[in-house]
Write an enzyme that holds these catalytic residues in place. Structure first.
Site, PDB file in Angstrom:
ATOM      1  N   MET A  84       0.831  -1.209   0.000  1.00  0.00           N
ATOM      2  CA  MET A  84       0.000   0.000   0.000  1.00  0.00           C
ATOM      3  C   MET A  84       0.869   1.264   0.000  1.00  0.00           C
ATOM      4  O   MET A  84       2.087   1.177   0.140  1.00  0.00           O
ATOM      5  CB  MET A  84      -0.897  -0.001   1.243  1.00  0.00           C
ATOM      6  CG  MET A  84      -1.749  -1.246   1.350  1.00  0.00           C
ATOM      7  SD  MET A  84      -2.713  -1.303   2.872  1.00  0.00           S
ATOM      8  CE  MET A  84      -3.855   0.044   2.619  1.00  0.00           C
ATOM      9  N   HIS A  85       0.213   2.396  -0.126  1.00  0.00           N
ATOM     10  CA  HIS A  85       0.788   3.727   0.154  1.00  0.00           C
ATOM     11  C   HIS A  85       1.815   4.313  -0.821  1.00  0.00           C
ATOM     12  O   HIS A  85       2.071   5.509  -0.781  1.00  0.00           O
ATOM     13  CB  HIS A  85       1.454   3.780   1.542  1.00  0.00           C
ATOM     14  CG  HIS A  85       0.677   3.154   2.649  1.00  0.00           C
ATOM     15  ND1 HIS A  85      -0.573   3.590   3.015  1.00  0.00           N
ATOM     16  CD2 HIS A  85       0.967   2.115   3.482  1.00  0.00           C
ATOM     17  CE1 HIS A  85      -0.995   2.847   4.031  1.00  0.00           C
ATOM     18  NE2 HIS A  85      -0.088   1.954   4.321  1.00  0.00           N
ATOM     19  N   ASP A 242      -2.735  -4.873   0.282  1.00  0.00           N
ATOM     20  CA  ASP A 242      -2.305  -6.221   0.694  1.00  0.00           C
ATOM     21  C   ASP A 242      -2.826  -6.617   2.064  1.00  0.00           C
ATOM     22  O   ASP A 242      -3.081  -7.785   2.317  1.00  0.00           O
ATOM     23  CB  ASP A 242      -0.790  -6.393   0.581  1.00  0.00           C
ATOM     24  CG  ASP A 242       0.026  -5.427   1.427  1.00  0.00           C
ATOM     25  OD1 ASP A 242      -0.561  -4.524   2.061  1.00  0.00           O
ATOM     26  OD2 ASP A 242       1.260  -5.567   1.444  1.00  0.00           O
TER      27      ASP A 242
HETATM   28  C1  XUL Z   1       0.369  -1.234   5.507  1.00  0.00           C
HETATM   29  C2  XUL Z   1       1.766  -1.167   5.043  1.00  0.00           C
HETATM   30  C3  XUL Z   1       2.444  -2.384   4.614  1.00  0.00           C
HETATM   31  C4  XUL Z   1       2.455  -2.437   3.136  1.00  0.00           C
HETATM   32  C5  XUL Z   1       3.432  -3.464   2.615  1.00  0.00           C
HETATM   33  O1  XUL Z   1      -0.076  -0.037   6.032  1.00  0.00           O
HETATM   34  O2  XUL Z   1       2.381  -0.146   4.984  1.00  0.00           O
HETATM   35  O3  XUL Z   1       1.877  -3.496   5.161  1.00  0.00           O
HETATM   36  O4  XUL Z   1       1.163  -2.599   2.668  1.00  0.00           O
HETATM   37  O5  XUL Z   1       3.086  -4.732   2.808  1.00  0.00           O
END
Ligand code: XUL
Length: 510
Positions: A84-85, A242
């Site tokens: 994410m992000h 994810d």
């Molecule tokens: C969730 C996060 C991680 C990423 C990478 O906030 O930053 O779990 O999604 O897996």
């Protein structure tokens, strides 16, 4: 119309892209991983090349199909998930303008801090979350200041899995769970926040349409088909971040259920009825991949990431030997760690290699080994890592419980859940039984479930869970270990409190 065929799940992870093929009943038919590098040009930076994600996705899809012995025509639907992000910034021709800073990149710590001071309460009201360097928006603000020439050319911003979607289908889209992690999303209203974008002067039109996770948003294009071996016209669902996808794969679809996922990061994830917010913002409040549902989660930045670091930095030779004999190098570290008693004879590890989110929201925190004596050998360090990560996940679970979110069933998932030792340590540190979800394919399984729902195999996500999520085996805590870890927790917490000013001092000198 009920689609016939197998389902494909694609997970654009941090260490690689995984593709899995499952039957309509959720049976795993084929799976493949294609890795890519993490670029760290500066100590607190973490970037990846969007092109690497796409190439790896194409390779993994082809390999998963081959392993399943299937042709692209036999795939009825595709689901996307991923880290994410990350901020994928694209120009007018949808070309990446630079490598994408990803979720664990800390360069926008100053922007996050300024934003919190100037508009913290307003942002929490609009988006249900605080400004953090992990989130997409603070990365954009860093770009605006540090690379104005790049910023001026941005026409579109995508999340990592959505860049793969763009290449696969030619369509820009996202889903509500992943959009929640940008800080530009109205989590309560499940749509982009126009007031937030106005406040920060970020063009609303940069963001792609956000759909509920099982919605089919596009189909595989001719170019996407050429690269992956899929059939042009294959439906692709919106998918999920994810963490939400991993939670689906573990069956976390209603309040009372929580998952603990150990991937590169570690996450404690609980499904909630409505929008539940931790006022200091130590937990994330995001849309769930279940339409109309929400969740809270606490994040340990470096969970599997800590062990990965240890393996590469201090067990590189063993890794080569293990791999040559077909053994998983992590299994070797596990065996080593299992020789040391609970508590690692006083060696304590703080897993803050990449700063920490829950509960400290501290990008300046750093990894620490404490209590080293001549008695401690490599095995103690490996064990201390497994224990320190579990202690940090306990911090997350305690905040979730304190929010009034009931948790009566915990399921462990992700690559770390493959380790029997780590599962036992988790049960002991959390002082409660943990269930082990059946498939360890993690988020990719959740993505395939969403594809099954979107193409009409199941009526909804809950029905898909009934078919895809099977027989959890319980791992029970041991009384002596619980007591040992309770003591360790005291030291673990006191260490962060004591070191907080030192982290600041060191950061000021860097
Ligand atoms: C969730 C996060 C991680 C990423 C990478 O906030 O930053 O779990 O999604 O897996």
């Amino acid at each position: 119309v009920k689609a016939l065929g197998q389902l494909l799940g694609i997970d654009v992870g941090t260490s690689g892209c995984k593709a899995i093929v499952v039957s309509e009943e959720g049976r795993l038919l084929g799976s493949a991983l294609a890795e890519y590098p993490l670029l760290q040009p500066q100590p607190t930076w973490a970037e990846q090349m969007p092109e690497d994600w796409w190439q790896a996705a194409a390779t993994a899809v082809r390999a998963a199909l081959a392993e399943a012995g299937l042709r692209g025509e036999e795939i009825g639907g595709v689901g996307l998930t991923g880290q994410m992000h990350g901020a994928v910034v694209l120009d007018q021709g949808d070309r990446p303008l630079r490598p994408a800073p990803i979720w664990c990149d800390q360069r926008s710590a100053a922007q996050a801090e300024e934003l919190a001071a100037a508009h913290g309460a307003q942002i929490a009201a609009l988006t249900a979350n605080p400004p953090l360097p992990n989130f997409t928006v603070t990365k954009l603000l860093w770009l605006r200041t540090a690379e104005p020439e790049v910023y001026a050319r941005i026409r579109r911003v995508l999340l990592p899995k959505d860049y793969v979607r763009l290449r696969l289908t030619g369509t820009a889209a996202t889903d509500v769970s992943d959009a929640s992690g940008t800080l530009a999303f109205d989590v309560a209203g499940r749509r982009w926040s126009a007031p937030l974008c106005t406040l920060l002067q970020i063009p609303l039109e940069w963001w792609p349409d956000a759909a509920e996770s099982p919605t089919v948003t596009a189909t595989v294009s001719a170019a996407g088909a050429e690269a992956t071996g899929l059939r042009p016209g294959t439906p692709v669902v919106a998918g999920a971040g994810d963490q939400a996808a991993s939670a689906l794969g573990a069956g976390i679809v209603r309040p009372g259920l929580a998952s603990v996922t150990i991937g590169t990061s570690g996450v404690v994830f609980a499904a909630t009825e409505g929008v539940l917010q931790d006022p200091p913002g130590r937990l994330h409040t995001f849309c769930h991949a279940v339409p109309g549902g929400w969740h809270v989660m606490g994040v340990t930045q470096a969970a599997g990431g800590s062990l990965h670091w240890w393996r590469d930095a201090f067990a590189a030779a063993e890794r080569v030997v293990a791999e040559a004999s077909g053994e998983d190098p992590y299994a070797l570290l596990d065996r080593e760690a299992a020789r040391v008693p609970a508590g690692a004879e006083g060696l304590v590890f703080l897993p803050y290699l990449m700063g920490e989110r829950t509960p400290h929201i501290d990008p300046l925190a750093r990894g620490v080994f404490f209590g080293i004596t001549p008695r401690h050998g490599r095995a103690h360090f490996a064990r201390a890592i497994l224990e320190g990560v579990a202690q940090s996940l306990r911090d997350c679970l305690e905040l979730i419980s304190a929010l009034g979110c009931p948790v009566h069933d915990i399921r462990v998932a992700g690559g770390g859940a493959r380790s029997a030792l780590w599962r036992q340590i988790l049960a002991d540190v959390l002082a409660r039984p943990v269930q082990v979800a059946a498939g360890t394919e993690g988020p990719a399984r959740g993505a395939a479930m969403l594809a099954a729902v979107g193409t009409g195999v199941f009526a909804d996500v809950a029905e898909a869970c009934g078919a895809f999520v099977s027989g959890a085996e319980a791992c029970r805590p041991e009384t002596e270990a619980i007591a040992r870890y309770l003591e360790q927790a005291e030291v673990f917490r006191a260490l962060y409190a004591a070191l907080r000013p030192v982290f600041r001092l060191a950061a000021a000198q860097a």
